[in-house]
Design a protein around this motif. Structure first.
Motif, mmCIF file in Angstrom:
data_model
loop_
_atom_site.group_PDB
_atom_site.id
_atom_site.type_symbol
_atom_site.label_atom_id
_atom_site.label_comp_id
_atom_site.label_asym_id
_atom_site.label_seq_id
_atom_site.Cartn_x
_atom_site.Cartn_y
_atom_site.Cartn_z
ATOM 1 N N PHE A 209 0.836 -1.196 0.000
ATOM 2 C CA PHE A 209 0.000 0.000 0.000
ATOM 3 C C PHE A 209 0.876 1.253 0.000
ATOM 4 C CE2 PHE A 209 -2.247 3.269 2.461
ATOM 5 C CZ PHE A 209 -3.450 3.341 1.792
ATOM 6 N N LYS A 210 1.939 1.219 0.814
ATOM 7 C CA LYS A 210 2.828 2.380 0.918
ATOM 8 C C LYS A 210 3.638 2.586 -0.351
ATOM 9 C CE LYS A 210 4.533 1.267 4.988
ATOM 10 N NZ LYS A 210 5.350 1.296 6.207
ATOM 11 N N GLU A 211 3.905 1.478 -1.103
ATOM 12 C CA GLU A 211 4.617 1.621 -2.367
ATOM 13 C C GLU A 211 3.757 2.368 -3.378
ATOM 14 O OE1 GLU A 211 7.759 1.179 -3.091
ATOM 15 O OE2 GLU A 211 7.902 0.664 -0.952
ATOM 16 N N CYS A 212 2.448 2.210 -3.213
ATOM 17 C CA CYS A 212 1.522 2.864 -4.138
ATOM 18 C C CYS A 212 1.235 4.290 -3.697
ATOM 19 C CB CYS A 212 0.245 2.032 -4.178
ATOM 20 S SG CYS A 212 -0.851 2.458 -5.520
ATOM 21 N N TRP A 213 1.102 4.473 -2.407
ATOM 22 C CA TRP A 213 0.788 5.793 -1.866
ATOM 23 C C TRP A 213 1.974 6.260 -1.025
ATOM 24 C CZ3 TRP A 213 -3.603 7.327 -4.105
ATOM 25 C CH2 TRP A 213 -4.485 6.350 -4.521
ATOM 26 N N HIS A 214 2.887 6.946 -1.678
ATOM 27 C CA HIS A 214 4.150 7.300 -1.031
ATOM 28 C C HIS A 214 3.979 8.211 0.176
ATOM 29 C CE1 HIS A 214 6.784 5.385 -3.917
ATOM 30 N NE2 HIS A 214 5.918 5.760 -4.855
ATOM 31 N N GLU A 215 2.901 8.990 0.164
ATOM 32 C CA GLU A 215 2.739 9.950 1.260
ATOM 33 C C GLU A 215 2.575 9.270 2.621
ATOM 34 O OE1 GLU A 215 0.862 9.487 -1.403
ATOM 35 O OE2 GLU A 215 -1.185 10.267 -1.178
ATOM 36 N N TYR A 216 2.242 7.967 2.595
ATOM 37 C CA TYR A 216 2.057 7.281 3.876
ATOM 38 C C TYR A 216 3.372 6.863 4.522
ATOM 39 C CZ TYR A 216 -2.993 7.075 3.662
ATOM 40 O OH TYR A 216 -4.315 7.413 3.670
ATOM 41 N N LYS A 217 4.464 6.958 3.766
ATOM 42 C CA LYS A 217 5.730 6.446 4.277
ATOM 43 C C LYS A 217 6.197 7.179 5.522
ATOM 44 C CE LYS A 217 7.702 4.176 0.297
ATOM 45 N NZ LYS A 217 8.553 4.307 -0.884
ATOM 46 N N GLU A 218 5.978 8.501 5.556
ATOM 47 C CA GLU A 218 6.521 9.282 6.669
ATOM 48 C C GLU A 218 5.688 9.140 7.953
ATOM 49 O OE1 GLU A 218 6.595 13.353 5.485
ATOM 50 O OE2 GLU A 218 4.423 13.508 5.315
ATOM 51 N N LEU A 219 4.555 8.447 7.869
ATOM 52 C CA LEU A 219 3.689 8.346 9.047
ATOM 53 C C LEU A 219 4.147 7.312 10.066
ATOM 54 C CD1 LEU A 219 1.826 10.150 7.384
ATOM 55 C CD2 LEU A 219 -0.079 8.704 8.024
ATOM 56 N N GLY A 220 5.005 6.409 9.639
ATOM 57 C CA GLY A 220 5.461 5.379 10.581
ATOM 58 C C GLY A 220 4.578 4.146 10.504
ATOM 59 N N SER A 221 5.204 2.966 10.308
ATOM 60 C CA SER A 221 4.386 1.780 10.042
ATOM 61 C C SER A 221 3.577 1.357 11.265
ATOM 62 C CB SER A 221 5.265 0.635 9.562
ATOM 63 O OG SER A 221 6.417 0.542 10.344
ATOM 64 N N GLN A 222 4.140 1.576 12.469
ATOM 65 C CA GLN A 222 3.384 1.151 13.659
ATOM 66 C C GLN A 222 2.109 1.968 13.834
ATOM 67 O OE1 GLN A 222 5.611 0.829 17.259
ATOM 68 N NE2 GLN A 222 6.752 -0.937 16.510
ATOM 69 N N ALA A 223 2.215 3.267 13.504
ATOM 70 C CA ALA A 223 1.033 4.120 13.625
ATOM 71 C C ALA A 223 -0.032 3.695 12.615
ATOM 72 C CB ALA A 223 1.411 5.582 13.422
ATOM 73 N N LEU A 224 0.422 3.315 11.410
ATOM 74 C CA LEU A 224 -0.536 2.855 10.394
ATOM 75 C C LEU A 224 -1.198 1.558 10.846
ATOM 76 C CD1 LEU A 224 1.451 3.523 7.098
ATOM 77 C CD2 LEU A 224 -0.348 4.911 8.102
ATOM 78 N N GLN A 225 -0.393 0.664 11.413
ATOM 79 C CA GLN A 225 -0.962 -0.599 11.911
ATOM 80 C C GLN A 225 -2.007 -0.329 12.994
ATOM 81 O OE1 GLN A 225 2.360 -2.958 13.186
ATOM 82 N NE2 GLN A 225 3.149 -3.172 11.099
ATOM 83 N N ALA A 226 -1.713 0.665 13.827
ATOM 84 C CA ALA A 226 -2.658 0.977 14.905
ATOM 85 C C ALA A 226 -3.986 1.457 14.349
ATOM 86 C CB ALA A 226 -2.063 2.032 15.836
ATOM 87 N N THR A 227 -3.948 2.202 13.245
ATOM 88 C CA THR A 227 -5.197 2.662 12.637
ATOM 89 C C THR A 227 -5.980 1.489 12.045
ATOM 90 O OG1 THR A 227 -4.283 4.833 12.201
ATOM 91 C CG2 THR A 227 -6.155 4.170 10.856
ATOM 92 N N VAL A 228 -5.250 0.548 11.421
ATOM 93 C CA VAL A 228 -5.915 -0.652 10.902
ATOM 94 C C VAL A 228 -6.516 -1.440 12.065
ATOM 95 C CG1 VAL A 228 -5.589 -2.787 9.610
ATOM 96 C CG2 VAL A 228 -4.345 -0.748 8.943
ATOM 97 N N LYS A 229 -5.768 -1.490 13.152
ATOM 98 C CA LYS A 229 -6.239 -2.191 14.352
ATOM 99 C C LYS A 229 -7.516 -1.538 14.901
ATOM 100 C CE LYS A 229 -5.565 -5.438 17.145
ATOM 101 N NZ LYS A 229 -5.186 -6.798 16.865
#
Ligand code: ZN
Length: 416
Positions: A62-82
């Motif tokens: 997903f991050k390879e497609c949407w580069h703007e998400y890279k700077e957010l930090g993967s753990q924070a993204l996982q927490a949102t999915v959670k």
């Protein structure tokens, strides 16, 4: 004993930092909605159930497609999915409705579930919060005890930014070995078995009047109507803001009061006994044509004013910090109908404020007498405390959160 405590700091971002925070907040919102859409369509079209781990594993692509998400930090993204996963879990266990798509206006923020992506430069008193790819943000606030930071949640609430940080710390709570019985919220907020009476704080009544005046002003302004495509007027928005300000003031006052009362009770006692409170039943509307209608309304109002459910869970939480015991007195004991000295049972009306025993002539305030009965019950359990009705305190009280939660639970209809 190591405990987990939460402290909320107010953040003071610069203009450029603030616009970035909002940008990130919207990205998290979009991620949440995308995951919801994913689950929904996969199920509706193909009958596939998507789990949290399915979605977590897609995140790198997903991050390879949407580069703007890279700077957010993967753990924070996982927490949102959670977060979405929790919403679905609630739905599946029939505690909540089907998760909804969120709008940017109503999306509060995001969480760093671990120690990566952020750093708190503070010893619990003001300082700076450092977020990766954003820099240092000034923050203000004070923790009662500070320790090792574990998680951080960034919250946007009423046009202000906050960081809610949990820390692991050594609990330093003054305690003693006292025991007390408590009777909640019929006439006084709390009546203790030692005769202390804590009255209802009148903050809501005072502010309620102001809120009503402000609401009256609001009704005279142009409200938004999405169907007719009418925008809210500037004056309407201004008035709305004023009301929410008043409402949050009440919330703060209430929380402050709850913490103080709970701390005061726990300071002198390590055993607290109280009746199992059926708030759902107590705050229910009186039946049509019931003679107790007025009493019932008064009772409901004062219970809701104070937030008894929350107060009890705070007491439990504070007791839990040093292995104190909270005893739930079962309803069949009927504390308000029983004499604390001789155990004689005599039914009282709600209006009778004084306990006056006809057998042993014991006289006391009705609620204090009830609290004494509860304490007697808890003491009677003696050493068998652990295997009696004293359940181990649960870390996450399910229905003692806010009253909004309680009401939501009330409104649920069983699905068939
Ligand atoms: Zn008696």
């Amino acid at each position: 004993m190591i405990v987990t405590r939460r402290t909320t700091f107010r953040l003071y971002p610069t203009k450029s930092q603030e616009s970035k925070l909002h940008y990130w907040r919207r990205l998290h919102k979009d991620l949440f909605n995308a995951c919801l859409y994913h689950r929904k369509t996969e199920y509706q079209r193909f009958g596939n159930s998507i789990s949290y781990y399915d979605q977590q594993n897609i995140l790198p692509d997903f991050k390879e497609c949407w580069h703007e998400y890279k700077e957010l930090g993967s753990q924070a993204l996982q927490a949102t999915v959670k977060r979405l996963d929790y919403a679905f879990q609630r739905f599946f266990s029939r505690l909540g409705g089907y998760p909804k798509f969120k709008s940017a206006r109503h999306y509060r923020g995001w969480t760093y579930p671990g120690i990566s992506g952020w750093k708190a430069h503070t010893t619990g008193d003001n300082g700076y919060l450092e977020l990766s790819n954003l820099g240092q943000i000034q923050m203000r606030g004070k923790a009662r005890t500070w320790g090792t930071p574990t998680t951080c949640t960034i919250i946007w609430k009423q046009a202000k930014w906050y960081a809610s940080i949990t820390v692991n710390c050594e609990s330093k709570r003054e305690t003693s070995t006292g025991a007390i019985g408590l009777d909640f919220g019929t006439y006084h907020a709390v009546a203790c078995s030692d005769g202390t009476i804590i009255d209802n704080p009148k903050f809501l009544a005072n502010t309620q009047q102001k809120i009503e005046q402000a609401s009256k002003k609001l009704r005279r302004k142009r409200a938004p109507n999405f169907k007719k495509k009418i925008k809210a007027s500037k004056r309407w928005r201004k008035a709305k803001k004023q009301i929410s300000k008043l409402q949050s003031k009440v919330t703060n006052q209430r929380q402050d009061w709850q913490h103080k009362v709970a701390a005061q009770i726990v300071k002198n006692n390590s055993l607290v006994a109280s009746e199992k409170l059926n708030i759902k039943g107590m705050t229910r509307k009186a039946k049509k044509g019931s003679k107790r209608k007025h009493q019932k309304t008064g009772l409901n109002r004062s219970l809701l004013d104070v937030g008894i459910g929350n107060l009890i869970s705070l007491i439990k939480y504070k007791l839990d910090e040093f292995n104190g015991v909270f005893v739930d007195v079962p309803l069949k004991i009927a504390p308000s109908q029983t004499c604390p000295r001789c155990g004689h049972k005599n039914k009282k009306e709600l209006s009778e404020r004084v306990h006056n025993c006809e057998v042993c002539n014991f006289v006391a305030d009705r609620d204090v007498a009830a609290a004494m009965v509860m304490l007697n019950y808890a003491k009677g359990l003696g050493t068998s405390l652990s295997n009696a009705d004293a359940k181990p305190l649960s870390k996450t009280p399910q229905h003692c959160g806010g009253f909004r939660k309680v009401q939501q639970v009330k409104r649920q209809k069983p699905r068939t």
